[in-house]
Design an enzyme around this catalytic site. Sequence first.
Site, PDB file in Angstrom:
ATOM      1  N   SER A 131       6.699  -8.761   1.248  1.00  0.00           N
ATOM      2  CA  SER A 131       5.535  -8.250   1.975  1.00  0.00           C
ATOM      3  C   SER A 131       4.617  -9.407   2.317  1.00  0.00           C
ATOM      4  CB  SER A 131       4.781  -7.221   1.118  1.00  0.00           C
ATOM      5  OG  SER A 131       3.602  -6.784   1.778  1.00  0.00           O
ATOM      6  N   GLU A 144       6.189 -13.295  -1.104  1.00  0.00           N
ATOM      7  CA  GLU A 144       4.848 -12.981  -0.603  1.00  0.00           C
ATOM      8  C   GLU A 144       4.533 -13.794   0.648  1.00  0.00           C
ATOM      9  OE1 GLU A 144       2.545 -12.112  -4.848  1.00  0.00           O
ATOM     10  OE2 GLU A 144       2.146 -13.956  -3.755  1.00  0.00           O
ATOM     11  N   CYS A 145       4.160 -13.136   1.713  1.00  0.00           N
ATOM     12  CA  CYS A 145       3.651 -13.768   2.929  1.00  0.00           C
ATOM     13  C   CYS A 145       4.575 -14.902   3.393  1.00  0.00           C
ATOM     14  CB  CYS A 145       2.218 -14.254   2.706  1.00  0.00           C
ATOM     15  SG  CYS A 145       1.299 -14.540   4.230  1.00  0.00           S
ATOM     16  N   GLY A 146       4.201 -16.159   3.185  1.00  0.00           N
ATOM     17  CA  GLY A 146       5.049 -17.263   3.609  1.00  0.00           C
ATOM     18  C   GLY A 146       6.425 -17.198   2.998  1.00  0.00           C
TER      19      GLY A 146
END
Length: 459
Positions: free
Chosen positions: A416, A325-327
Amino acid sequence: MSLTRPASTCRAVLISAIASGQGKTTVTAALARRLVREGKRVRVFKTGPDFLDPMLLARASGAPVHPLDLWMVGVEASRQRLADAARDADVILVEGVMGLYDGKPSSADLARAFGLPVLLVVDASAMAQTVGAVVCGLRDYGPCKVLGVIANRVASSGHATMVAESLRDVALVATLPRQTASLPERHLGLVQADEVADLDALLDTLADALVLRDGVDNWPLLQFDAAEDRHSNQHSALLTGKTIAIARDAAFAFVYPANIDCLHALGADIVFFSPLADDAIPANADAVYLPGGYPELHAETLADAHAWRASIREADAAGMPILAECGGMMALADMLVDAQGVSWPMAGVLTGTVRMQTKLAGLGMQSLPTAHGHVRGHTFHYSRFDTSLVPHAHTTRQRDGSAGEAVYLRGALHASYFHAYFPSQPHAIAALLGADLTMPMTMTTHAMPDAITNHKANP
């Protein structure tokens, strides 16, 4: 059919303001620390999706801080959280998000849904009598039940008197003077609690400076009733026997406590490891969860973490389920270009380059479509991912139903910018982490009434 649990009573308020920047988090933290030092049992919640404020509020109150949100968490799940907290606490503080009426659903919607009176934080540093006009407008616009006002950045006792006189029939509950030290911030918000030197001393200073003009024992007692589904404790064993390795350090710290609880409820064993310490993925791991955080602030260290980088490449090549997720996704790219324009090699699992920018690239509530239902959550990032990879799907923006973040799927890797709130659809999360979906499922997921589901949130 549901079983009604005994009602719980507690003193509870929602702390809001006219806008961001008024000092809601500072005031909430100061009040929480003050009440804890007085021997009160305090539970704090944060409205909407947030990782940084809850870290600070957890330190101030001494207890985990969960989100309350009518859409992401759900009405009944939020009600259950409040009822559970009321059984153990003397006081519940709910910090709002942005301004009182911002967003759909807004902090005011949350207050009305659960009968929470509102404490309004007003930055009085450049005002005196006009504070009364601001407060009356906020109260009457909704309208909203206002318990009182906390005036922040007050210059003197005389200034406080002028503010109190301007409020007419609204009480000035407390004041907080201008502070020489404040909570540090960076591009995603507050600095993580563990990174703030002498944080406990700062919280104690804020608590000492807070002038409570009346005790919280005079606040109204609220009753919280919650219905518990008869299957709520019969959790599915979809992840029983599986060990989930979760990255946890200063670069990967954006995890909802409820996500960890959800994985435990699904039967998973959890082990933590630190990419910043160059930990390889634990040998007993069956799946990997890479949450968001600040990899861009630790890019040099991650670039030198050869054991970590090799282990995640090996795990991906072996087909191990990986949820990034993200990072977490940023750390899997070929390269990361930081805010100073310096390029750093990352794990090289995902083809492409992450570039930091000063402009906000993604913000707002979104949902992730899966074969097992929609997972709710949000996005908030200042980077972009330049890649030749073709997205498998896109999230859906809650505000207008349009396409949101790209979702990359390759084998058992799912990546994502989207941050998932696992309890919104545990079955889907279990599937992403390698659950055997031929097993019967008994875990229930919350359902939102149409009135809430159809709200459109501002980003």
